[in-house]
Structures are given as structure tokens and as C-alpha cells.
Write a protein that holds these residues in place. Structure first.
Motif: not given
Length: 283
Positions: A100-106, A124-129
Motif C-alpha cells: 500500500g501507500r500512506m501519508t505520514l506526519r511526525r 508518527t501518524e499514518g493514513s491511507d486512502v
């Protein structure tokens, strides 16, 4: 003080992280899947076994969130050999996809003064579609960077359960376990370079704490979730002692009810290496 005193609240991101089914296979093998019995964990270690659907170990999410990305919060100017992993948690909103692919913010959420060193907590937070996917929280202890007058931080409530453990799980690490694990993306030379390890006070490279964490998770998945990693909702542990590649790991677990398990991981001599463990199965 070489540690940056203005860390709390500092953020990085967003950035994108993608992974493939091969990454999931590589991670599983790096934390020992199939090492004792090559046909026992085929859902983790193969993608083309008849009647078996590939699954990803949830702790792969920590590697994806914390390594290999373009973003890194700079903590300051200090000897990286004096930095050790102190605590790690993982919360999964839903099962980690095989690819998959996710967007990360730290974000740096806390810096504590422990006297002999500083404890830095990064989330760190990760979210995908499909929305929020996971949260990791990693604490690192930096020796020699304490004494700056900051808060010490409260100790999390945890005590060794009474009575004998409900189950004891064993796994002997390979002598090249750290060399396998570094292929997942954690290239800290503390685990491969003898000279760097010596600067940190070790006579040889030690095993990654996250490898011990991942091995423990894999053993608990088999014991608590019937071998299905999609059943994991979260995990926490505190690193208390280094592990040498080749040592045996012994996981003692106590069923706390409602899908919650308390655990401790020790080496073969009985010294606790991963303490205050909590493992939560999805209900």
C-alpha cells in the motif's frame, strides 16, 4: 547542552511511504518467520502458497513509519552512538495491508530530563486512502544529555502479574539476525559496525530493539491470535537490556481478559530485555 532544547511540538511532513508484498515478506523473515519451521508461517513468509493468503505483520508498520522516508526530525548535535531505543508503541486502526501507500506526519510530543540522559518521545501518524491507519510512538534515551531542568515524566502503571505466566514462548535468534533485520530499512550501525558499537559501550554489535519487538509480536500473534496478524490492535514495550544476536528470547504472557495480554521478554539467562509489555487483540 547539545540536545536541541526547543524540540517539543516540532513537526515534519507530510510525506508519502509505499510498500510492496516483497517488503512484507522481507520483514517477516527478518523477525524469524519460518526460521524454526519453514512451513509453519507461510502466510507471513510466502505469497504463492496454495490455499494461503499472504498477511503482513503489524510491526512492519513501525518500520514504514520511522525509517526510509525523506523526513527526519533533527534532535541536536550529539554522538548518535549514545542514543538507545527506550520504548515503543503501535496502535492499528485496522489491519496493515500487505502492500500500500500512506501519508505520514511526525511530531515530538515530549522531552524528559532523566538526570543521566534525556528521553525524547516522537509520535508518527499514518493514513491511507481509507483514513487513519496507524500511530507509532517511539521514545529514545540519549545518554549524557540530561540535567537541563526539564520534567522527569510520570512512570506508566505496570506491575508483574501474580502467579505463573499463562504461556511461555521461546525463540532463538540467529547469529546474523541483526544483518537480516537491517535489510528492512533500519541501518543504524550500532547493529553491524563493531567500531560504532564500541563507542556506545558495547563489545560487539547488538540486536535492534525493534527486531526483538517484532519477534515478540510474531510469537504473540501465533499464541494469542491463532497466527492471524490481522487480529492485532496494538502493542507496547519498554527496552531494558541489549540482546546479542544468537541469544534465545523467552516471552512470558498473562491473559488480562478482553483481548489484552501482559508480557515480558527475557533472554535465555532470565534477564528481562523487553518489559511492561501490553498486547491487544482486535475484538
Amino acid at each position: 547542552m547539545a540536545l536541541d532544547p526547543n524540540l517539543v511540538g516540532r513537526t515534519e511532513g507530510p510525506w508519502e511511504q509505499s510498500w510492496t508484498a516483497d517488503d512484507a515478506l522481507r520483514y517477516a523473515v527478518a523477525v524469524g518467520a519460518g526460521q524454526d519451521d519453514p512451513v509453519a508461517e507461510l502466510a507471513l513468509s510466502t505469497e504463492n502458497t496454495t490455499g494461503v493468503e499472504q498477511r503482513a505483520l503489524p510491526t512492519l508498520g513501525i518500520v514504514l513509519a520511522q525509517f526510509g522516508g525523506p523526513q527526519e526530525i533533527r534532535l541536536g548535535d550529539f554522538d548518535r552512538a549514545l542514543l538507545v531505543h527506550a520504548e515503543q508503541s503501535l496502535v492499528l486502526r485496522r489491519p496493515l495491508p500487505v502492500a500500500g501507500r500512506m501519508t505520514l506526519r511526525r511530531k515530538v510530543v515530549d522531552v524528559f530530563d532523566k538526570g543521566k540522559g534525556a528521553l525524547v518521545v516522537v509520535e508518527t501518524e499514518g493514513s491511507d486512502v481509507d483514513g487513519p491507519l496507524l500511530t507509532t510512538r517511539s521514545s529514545v534515551f540519549i545518554r549524557g544529555e540530561g540535567g537541563f531542568g526539564g520534567p522527569r515524566g510520570a512512570s506508566a502503571g505496570w506491575s508483574v502479574p501474580r502467579g505463573e505466566p499463562d504461556e511461555v514462548l521461546r525463540f532463538r535468534t540467529a547469529v546474523n539476525q541483526a544483518l537480516l533485520y537491517r535489510l528492512t530499512g533500519d541501518r543504524n550501525p550500532l547493529h553491524s559496525d563493531p567500531a560504532f558499537a564500541a563507542r556506545g559501550g558495547f563489545d560487539r554489535p547488538i540486536l535492534h530493539g525493534l527486531c526483538t519487538y517484532g519477534i515478540t509480536c510474531r510469537l504473540l500473534v501465533n499464541a494469542v491470535c491463532g497466527g492471524d496478524p490481522d487480529g492485532v490492535a496494538g502493542m507496547f514495550g519498554r527496552f531494558t537490556r541489549p540482546v546479542w544476536p544468537g541469544e534465545e528470547l523467552v516471552v512470558s504472557l498473562w491473559d488480562a481478559g478482553d483481548g489484552n495480554v501482559l508480557f515480558r521478554t527475557a533472554n535465555g539467562a532470565g534477564d528481562v530485555v523487553l518489559d511492561r509489555g501490553r498486547f491487544t487483540a482486535r475484538r
